[in-house]
Design a protein around this motif. Sequence first.
Motif, PDB file in Angstrom:
ATOM      1  N   GLY A  77     -20.093  -2.221  78.038  1.00 47.64           N
ATOM      2  CA  GLY A  77     -19.440  -1.092  78.690  1.00 47.64           C
ATOM      3  C   GLY A  77     -20.147  -0.653  79.962  1.00 47.64           C
ATOM      4  N   GLY A  78     -21.461  -0.622  79.939  1.00 46.89           N
ATOM      5  CA  GLY A  78     -22.213  -0.137  81.092  1.00 46.89           C
ATOM      6  C   GLY A  78     -23.155  -1.149  81.711  1.00 46.89           C
ATOM      7  N   GLN A  79     -23.179  -2.359  81.180  1.00 47.74           N
ATOM      8  CA  GLN A  79     -24.142  -3.346  81.673  1.00 47.74           C
ATOM      9  C   GLN A  79     -23.542  -4.743  81.729  1.00 47.74           C
ATOM     10  OE1 GLN A  79     -27.549  -3.263  79.065  1.00 47.74           O
ATOM     11  NE2 GLN A  79     -28.088  -1.165  79.607  1.00 47.74           N
ATOM     12  N   TYR A  80     -24.134  -5.557  82.584  1.00 51.57           N
ATOM     13  CA  TYR A  80     -23.928  -7.001  82.578  1.00 51.57           C
ATOM     14  C   TYR A  80     -25.252  -7.627  82.155  1.00 51.57           C
ATOM     15  CZ  TYR A  80     -19.878  -6.378  85.741  1.00 51.57           C
ATOM     16  OH  TYR A  80     -18.693  -6.013  86.315  1.00 51.57           O
ATOM     17  N   HIS A  81     -25.179  -8.666  81.349  1.00 53.42           N
ATOM     18  CA  HIS A  81     -26.363  -9.443  80.995  1.00 53.42           C
ATOM     19  C   HIS A  81     -26.091 -10.878  81.409  1.00 53.42           C
ATOM     20  CE1 HIS A  81     -28.355  -6.512  78.054  1.00 53.42           C
ATOM     21  NE2 HIS A  81     -27.400  -5.866  78.694  1.00 53.42           N
ATOM     22  N   LEU A  82     -26.934 -11.397  82.297  1.00 53.49           N
ATOM     23  CA  LEU A  82     -26.801 -12.762  82.796  1.00 53.49           C
ATOM     24  C   LEU A  82     -27.914 -13.624  82.220  1.00 53.49           C
ATOM     25  CD1 LEU A  82     -25.993 -12.268  86.567  1.00 53.49           C
ATOM     26  CD2 LEU A  82     -24.619 -13.522  84.925  1.00 53.49           C
ATOM     27  N   LEU A 100     -28.180  -5.903  84.186  1.00 59.12           N
ATOM     28  CA  LEU A 100     -27.736  -5.139  85.343  1.00 59.12           C
ATOM     29  C   LEU A 100     -26.953  -3.903  84.921  1.00 59.12           C
ATOM     30  CD1 LEU A 100     -26.241  -8.242  87.153  1.00 59.12           C
ATOM     31  CD2 LEU A 100     -28.206  -6.941  87.998  1.00 59.12           C
ATOM     32  N   ASP A 101     -27.099  -2.828  85.691  1.00 59.09           N
ATOM     33  CA  ASP A 101     -26.269  -1.645  85.531  1.00 59.09           C
ATOM     34  C   ASP A 101     -24.899  -1.980  86.120  1.00 59.09           C
ATOM     35  OD1 ASP A 101     -24.871   0.750  86.558  1.00 59.09           O
ATOM     36  OD2 ASP A 101     -26.605   1.806  85.751  1.00 59.09           O
ATOM     37  N   ARG A 102     -23.891  -1.936  85.299  1.00 60.38           N
ATOM     38  CA  ARG A 102     -22.562  -2.375  85.717  1.00 60.38           C
ATOM     39  C   ARG A 102     -21.984  -1.548  86.864  1.00 60.38           C
ATOM     40  NH1 ARG A 102     -17.965  -4.266  81.473  1.00 60.38           N
ATOM     41  NH2 ARG A 102     -16.317  -4.618  82.981  1.00 60.38           N
ATOM     42  N   ARG A 104     -23.634  -0.256  89.364  1.00 56.36           N
ATOM     43  CA  ARG A 104     -24.334  -0.459  90.636  1.00 56.36           C
ATOM     44  C   ARG A 104     -24.410  -1.922  91.048  1.00 56.36           C
ATOM     45  NH1 ARG A 104     -30.013   1.534  90.527  1.00 56.36           N
ATOM     46  NH2 ARG A 104     -30.005   0.024  88.891  1.00 56.36           N
ATOM     47  N   ALA A 105     -24.034  -2.812  90.178  1.00 57.63           N
ATOM     48  CA  ALA A 105     -24.219  -4.247  90.433  1.00 57.63           C
ATOM     49  C   ALA A 105     -22.964  -4.887  91.007  1.00 57.63           C
ATOM     50  CB  ALA A 105     -24.602  -4.959  89.135  1.00 57.63           C
ATOM     51  N   ASN A 106     -23.187  -5.916  91.794  1.00 58.12           N
ATOM     52  CA  ASN A 106     -22.118  -6.787  92.264  1.00 58.12           C
ATOM     53  C   ASN A 106     -22.362  -8.117  91.539  1.00 58.12           C
ATOM     54  OD1 ASN A 106     -20.859  -8.951  93.734  1.00 58.12           O
ATOM     55  ND2 ASN A 106     -20.585  -7.565  95.458  1.00 58.12           N
ATOM     56  N   LEU A 107     -21.516  -8.411  90.570  1.00 55.47           N
ATOM     57  CA  LEU A 107     -21.742  -9.564  89.702  1.00 55.47           C
ATOM     58  C   LEU A 107     -21.797 -10.879  90.478  1.00 55.47           C
ATOM     59  CD1 LEU A 107     -22.155 -10.633  86.865  1.00 55.47           C
ATOM     60  CD2 LEU A 107     -19.669 -10.616  86.575  1.00 55.47           C
ATOM     61  N   ALA A 108     -20.897 -11.075  91.413  1.00 53.94           N
ATOM     62  CA  ALA A 108     -20.887 -12.321  92.192  1.00 53.94           C
ATOM     63  C   ALA A 108     -22.182 -12.477  92.980  1.00 53.94           C
ATOM     64  CB  ALA A 108     -19.684 -12.351  93.127  1.00 53.94           C
ATOM     65  N   MET A 109     -22.646 -11.401  93.595  1.00 56.01           N
ATOM     66  CA  MET A 109     -23.890 -11.473  94.366  1.00 56.01           C
ATOM     67  C   MET A 109     -25.090 -11.682  93.451  1.00 56.01           C
ATOM     68  SD  MET A 109     -23.197 -11.550  97.500  1.00 56.01           S
ATOM     69  CE  MET A 109     -24.826 -11.409  98.149  1.00 56.01           C
ATOM     70  N   ALA A 110     -25.076 -11.046  92.292  1.00 55.58           N
ATOM     71  CA  ALA A 110     -26.180 -11.228  91.340  1.00 55.58           C
ATOM     72  C   ALA A 110     -26.268 -12.688  90.902  1.00 55.58           C
ATOM     73  CB  ALA A 110     -25.989 -10.309  90.131  1.00 55.58           C
ATOM     74  N   ARG A 111     -25.128 -13.313  90.616  1.00 54.18           N
ATOM     75  CA  ARG A 111     -25.124 -14.734  90.230  1.00 54.18           C
ATOM     76  C   ARG A 111     -25.640 -15.601  91.374  1.00 54.18           C
ATOM     77  NH1 ARG A 111     -19.972 -17.032  88.757  1.00 54.18           N
ATOM     78  NH2 ARG A 111     -21.196 -18.629  87.729  1.00 54.18           N
ATOM     79  N   HIS A 112     -25.227 -15.292  92.585  1.00 51.80           N
ATOM     80  CA  HIS A 112     -25.684 -16.032  93.765  1.00 51.80           C
ATOM     81  C   HIS A 112     -27.207 -15.911  93.919  1.00 51.80           C
ATOM     82  CE1 HIS A 112     -25.788 -17.607  97.838  1.00 51.80           C
ATOM     83  NE2 HIS A 112     -26.435 -16.516  98.192  1.00 51.80           N
ATOM     84  N   HIS A 113     -27.720 -14.686  93.793  1.00 58.82           N
ATOM     85  CA  HIS A 113     -29.170 -14.473  93.924  1.00 58.82           C
ATOM     86  C   HIS A 113     -29.942 -15.176  92.804  1.00 58.82           C
ATOM     87  CE1 HIS A 113     -29.090 -11.884  97.386  1.00 58.82           C
ATOM     88  NE2 HIS A 113     -28.286 -11.011  96.781  1.00 58.82           N
TER      89      HIS A 113
END
Length: 123
Positions: A77-82, A100-102, A104-113
């Motif tokens: 609900g509030g987070q992404y876990h990669l 990640l805090d859902r 505040r995070a940009n999932l696509a950019m987080a995966r790229h980083h």
Amino acid sequence: MSNMDVSLKDMMAIDGAIGAAVVDYGSGMALGTLGGSKELDLQVASAANTEVVKAKLRAMDALKLNDTIEDILITLGGQYHLIRPLSGRAGKGLFLYLALDRGRANLAMARHHLRSIEDRLEV
């Protein structure tokens, strides 16, 4: 400062990062962690997510999929876990874990980083 320490700091610099770890999925032990909180115990998360990686590898084997895991995404609900298993020979048996805090995070950019951090990490 070790290469792993730099990688963990780079992971925590990703927008919305809450916690980061480099984990050995053979043992479930975190080789390094940064961040976390009393709600996110990175040692417990590392061990638990080891089971996620192992289960997916077993499923791929049972399905006779001749492929590799790029990453595993768990949405809460509030987070992404990669979870990103390391693909290089030196990193075999390890994965990067990033919470990640859902909001505040940009999932696509987080995966790229994460992909970029994996490419630079030497274990």
